[in-house]
Scaffold this motif. Structure first.
Motif, PDB file in Angstrom:
ATOM      1  N   GLY A 105       0.849  -1.201   0.000  1.00  0.00           N
ATOM      2  CA  GLY A 105       0.000   0.000   0.000  1.00  0.00           C
ATOM      3  C   GLY A 105       0.871   1.232   0.000  1.00  0.00           C
ATOM      4  O   GLY A 105       2.093   1.140   0.140  1.00  0.00           O
ATOM      5  N   ARG A 106       0.226   2.378  -0.136  1.00  0.00           N
ATOM      6  CA  ARG A 106       0.965   3.633  -0.065  1.00  0.00           C
ATOM      7  C   ARG A 106       1.581   3.762   1.312  1.00  0.00           C
ATOM      8  O   ARG A 106       1.040   3.250   2.292  1.00  0.00           O
ATOM      9  N   SER A 107       2.681   4.481   1.391  1.00  0.00           N
ATOM     10  CA  SER A 107       3.296   4.687   2.693  1.00  0.00           C
ATOM     11  C   SER A 107       2.261   5.388   3.572  1.00  0.00           C
ATOM     12  O   SER A 107       1.481   6.217   3.090  1.00  0.00           O
ATOM     13  N   ASN A 108       2.184   4.980   4.833  1.00  0.00           N
ATOM     14  CA  ASN A 108       1.260   5.573   5.799  1.00  0.00           C
ATOM     15  C   ASN A 108      -0.177   5.042   5.720  1.00  0.00           C
ATOM     16  O   ASN A 108      -1.061   5.534   6.414  1.00  0.00           O
ATOM     17  N   VAL A 109      -0.395   4.021   4.914  1.00  0.00           N
ATOM     18  CA  VAL A 109      -1.758   3.495   4.761  1.00  0.00           C
ATOM     19  C   VAL A 109      -2.202   2.706   6.006  1.00  0.00           C
ATOM     20  O   VAL A 109      -3.380   2.458   6.210  1.00  0.00           O
ATOM     21  N   GLY A 110      -1.203   2.319   6.825  1.00  0.00           N
ATOM     22  CA  GLY A 110      -1.519   1.533   8.016  1.00  0.00           C
ATOM     23  C   GLY A 110      -1.116   0.068   7.872  1.00  0.00           C
ATOM     24  O   GLY A 110      -1.612  -0.800   8.589  1.00  0.00           O
ATOM     25  N   LYS A 111      -0.158  -0.187   7.004  1.00  0.00           N
ATOM     26  CA  LYS A 111       0.254  -1.572   6.713  1.00  0.00           C
ATOM     27  C   LYS A 111       0.952  -2.206   7.920  1.00  0.00           C
ATOM     28  O   LYS A 111       0.619  -3.335   8.294  1.00  0.00           O
ATOM     29  N   SER A 112       1.896  -1.490   8.498  1.00  0.00           N
ATOM     30  CA  SER A 112       2.603  -2.069   9.650  1.00  0.00           C
ATOM     31  C   SER A 112       1.631  -2.288  10.799  1.00  0.00           C
ATOM     32  O   SER A 112       1.659  -3.336  11.457  1.00  0.00           O
ATOM     33  N   SER A 113       0.765  -1.315  11.021  1.00  0.00           N
ATOM     34  CA  SER A 113      -0.208  -1.449  12.121  1.00  0.00           C
ATOM     35  C   SER A 113      -1.104  -2.665  11.896  1.00  0.00           C
ATOM     36  O   SER A 113      -1.418  -3.391  12.843  1.00  0.00           O
ATOM     37  N   LEU A 114      -1.513  -2.898  10.659  1.00  0.00           N
ATOM     38  CA  LEU A 114      -2.389  -4.035  10.364  1.00  0.00           C
ATOM     39  C   LEU A 114      -1.644  -5.362  10.578  1.00  0.00           C
ATOM     40  O   LEU A 114      -2.187  -6.293  11.188  1.00  0.00           O
ATOM     41  N   LYS A 119       7.677  -2.937  11.247  1.00  0.00           N
ATOM     42  CA  LYS A 119       8.089  -1.630  11.785  1.00  0.00           C
ATOM     43  C   LYS A 119       7.189  -0.543  11.239  1.00  0.00           C
ATOM     44  O   LYS A 119       7.027  -0.412  10.028  1.00  0.00           O
ATOM     45  N   THR A 120       6.616   0.234  12.149  1.00  0.00           N
ATOM     46  CA  THR A 120       5.692   1.275  11.693  1.00  0.00           C
ATOM     47  C   THR A 120       6.447   2.459  11.094  1.00  0.00           C
ATOM     48  O   THR A 120       7.510   2.834  11.575  1.00  0.00           O
ATOM     49  N   SER A 121       5.820   2.993  10.074  1.00  0.00           N
ATOM     50  CA  SER A 121       6.306   4.208   9.417  1.00  0.00           C
ATOM     51  C   SER A 121       7.818   4.299   9.238  1.00  0.00           C
ATOM     52  O   SER A 121       8.456   5.246   9.690  1.00  0.00           O
ATOM     53  N   SER A 122       8.364   3.303   8.559  1.00  0.00           N
ATOM     54  CA  SER A 122       9.796   3.376   8.276  1.00  0.00           C
ATOM     55  C   SER A 122      10.015   4.550   7.320  1.00  0.00           C
ATOM     56  O   SER A 122       9.214   4.801   6.432  1.00  0.00           O
ATOM     57  N   THR A 138      -8.261   0.048   5.301  1.00  0.00           N
ATOM     58  CA  THR A 138      -7.673   0.278   6.630  1.00  0.00           C
ATOM     59  C   THR A 138      -8.305   1.524   7.262  1.00  0.00           C
ATOM     60  O   THR A 138      -8.970   2.305   6.577  1.00  0.00           O
ATOM     61  N   LYS A 139      -8.059   1.689   8.546  1.00  0.00           N
ATOM     62  CA  LYS A 139      -8.466   2.898   9.305  1.00  0.00           C
ATOM     63  C   LYS A 139      -9.962   3.179   9.224  1.00  0.00           C
ATOM     64  O   LYS A 139     -10.387   4.324   9.136  1.00  0.00           O
ATOM     65  N   THR A 140     -10.775   2.102   9.266  1.00  0.00           N
ATOM     66  CA  THR A 140     -12.229   2.310   9.149  1.00  0.00           C
ATOM     67  C   THR A 140     -12.808   2.991  10.400  1.00  0.00           C
ATOM     68  O   THR A 140     -13.972   3.369  10.400  1.00  0.00           O
ATOM     69  N   ASP A 141     -11.987   3.122  11.444  1.00  0.00           N
ATOM     70  CA  ASP A 141     -12.461   3.809  12.668  1.00  0.00           C
ATOM     71  C   ASP A 141     -12.226   5.315  12.628  1.00  0.00           C
ATOM     72  O   ASP A 141     -12.703   6.050  13.479  1.00  0.00           O
ATOM     73  N   LYS A 142     -11.431   5.766  11.638  1.00  0.00           N
ATOM     74  CA  LYS A 142     -10.870   7.118  11.747  1.00  0.00           C
ATOM     75  C   LYS A 142     -11.883   8.227  11.490  1.00  0.00           C
ATOM     76  O   LYS A 142     -11.863   9.256  12.150  1.00  0.00           O
ATOM     77  N   LYS A 143     -12.757   8.013  10.526  1.00  0.00           N
ATOM     78  CA  LYS A 143     -13.764   9.028  10.213  1.00  0.00           C
ATOM     79  C   LYS A 143     -15.133   8.513  10.635  1.00  0.00           C
ATOM     80  O   LYS A 143     -15.295   7.350  11.002  1.00  0.00           O
ATOM     81  N   THR A 171     -11.105  -3.130   7.642  1.00  0.00           N
ATOM     82  CA  THR A 171     -10.364  -3.326   8.894  1.00  0.00           C
ATOM     83  C   THR A 171     -10.014  -2.011   9.598  1.00  0.00           C
ATOM     84  O   THR A 171     -10.022  -0.939   9.005  1.00  0.00           O
ATOM     85  N   SER A 172      -9.703  -2.178  10.862  1.00  0.00           N
ATOM     86  CA  SER A 172      -9.094  -1.090  11.631  1.00  0.00           C
ATOM     87  C   SER A 172      -8.095  -1.726  12.584  1.00  0.00           C
ATOM     88  O   SER A 172      -8.453  -2.625  13.342  1.00  0.00           O
ATOM     89  N   ALA A 173      -6.861  -1.273  12.522  1.00  0.00           N
ATOM     90  CA  ALA A 173      -5.849  -1.790  13.451  1.00  0.00           C
ATOM     91  C   ALA A 173      -6.124  -1.240  14.846  1.00  0.00           C
ATOM     92  O   ALA A 173      -5.797  -1.873  15.853  1.00  0.00           O
ATOM     93  N   ASN A 174      -6.748  -0.071  14.909  1.00  0.00           N
ATOM     94  CA  ASN A 174      -7.034   0.543  16.211  1.00  0.00           C
ATOM     95  C   ASN A 174      -8.139  -0.184  16.953  1.00  0.00           C
ATOM     96  O   ASN A 174      -7.976  -0.557  18.108  1.00  0.00           O
ATOM     97  N   SER A 175      -9.271  -0.399  16.271  1.00  0.00           N
ATOM     98  CA  SER A 175     -10.396  -1.052  16.956  1.00  0.00           C
ATOM     99  C   SER A 175     -10.348  -2.568  16.774  1.00  0.00           C
ATOM    100  O   SER A 175     -11.134  -3.274  17.380  1.00  0.00           O
TER     101      SER A 175
END
Ligand code: GDP
Length: 198
Positions: free
Chosen positions: A30-39, A51-54, A142-147, A176-180
């Motif tokens: 995915g694009r950088s910052n998409v939440g790949k490491s978190s997922l 590793k997050t946000s290399s 990804t990040k379905t919790d964010k908005k 998905t959401s890595a947060n929730s």
């Protein structure tokens, strides 16, 4: 399969180094910052598996994780860094395309799409490229919790609408959401299911 038993396997800087590996590969991109490491960390219940946000500009590698000797999760470098030089960008794009076109054990590449933002051209172009080259893809929002839920739904629907211009049948899709942790088990169970059917 117990994803919490994930172990780091190896990093590869060139596709030629990937040999004798017959485990089916489930890759993430995915694009950088998409939440790949978190997922990947959420899926494997690890804080620091991926590793997050290399930082862009660092050497980009393909990282393999091993799940109970049954499958490899493959963490591919991000695409579409705005800030790196054209030469460096071409280098990692070379590594990514070589892997996607030539890895014999690739079962699917999950293309991660940020559900908090409207459709991005670079993601659509990447998916179209996969379609043209017959690279098997899945979509992971990804990040379905964010908005707000309505906004998230609208972004995902708009993305699928764009995608349906290139794909007769839409790829398998996860929300998905890595947060929730929403959808993380669904994705893990789907991978296990595919493995058990081989
Ligand atoms: P990568 O560059 O694709 O590996 O992305 P990261 O996993 O490092 O995440 C990039 C940023 O998005 C970080 O600030 C994360 O905290 C954030 N992020 C990742 N996943 C989620 C999520 O599910 N929800 C929200 N709200 N933020 C997330």
């Amino acid at each position: 399969m117990d994803f919490s038993k994930a172990k780091f396997d190896r990093s590869f800087g060139s596709v030629h180094q990937i040999t004798n590996n017959s485990k089916p590969q489930f890759a993430f991109i995915g694009r950088s910052n998409v939440g790949k490491s978190s997922l990947i960390n959420a899926l494997t219940s690890k804080k620091d598996m991926a590793k997050t946000s290399s930082k862009p500009g660092k050497t980009q590698l393909i990282n393999f994780f091993n799940i109970e000797d049954q499958v490899n999760l493959v963490d591919l470098p991000g695409y579409g860094y705005a800030k790196v030089s054209k030469k460096l960008r071409e280098q990692f794009e070379g590594l990514i395309t070589e892997y996607l076109l030539h890895s014999e054990s690739l079962f699917i590449v999950f293309v991660l799409i940020d559900a908090a933002i409207p459709p991005q051209r670079i993601d659509l172009e990447f998916l179209e490229w996969c379609g043209v080259h017959r690279v098997p893809v899945g979509i992971v929002f990804t990040k379905t919790d964010k908005k707000k839920p309505k906004q998230t739904e609208a972004n995902m629907t708009a993305f699928e609408k764009e995608l349906s211009k290139y794909f007769v049948e839409l790829p398998v899709t996860f929300e998905t959401s890595a947060n929730s942790k929403r959808g993380v088990d669904v994705l893990g169970n789907w991978i296990s299911q595919q493995r058990s059917e081989m």
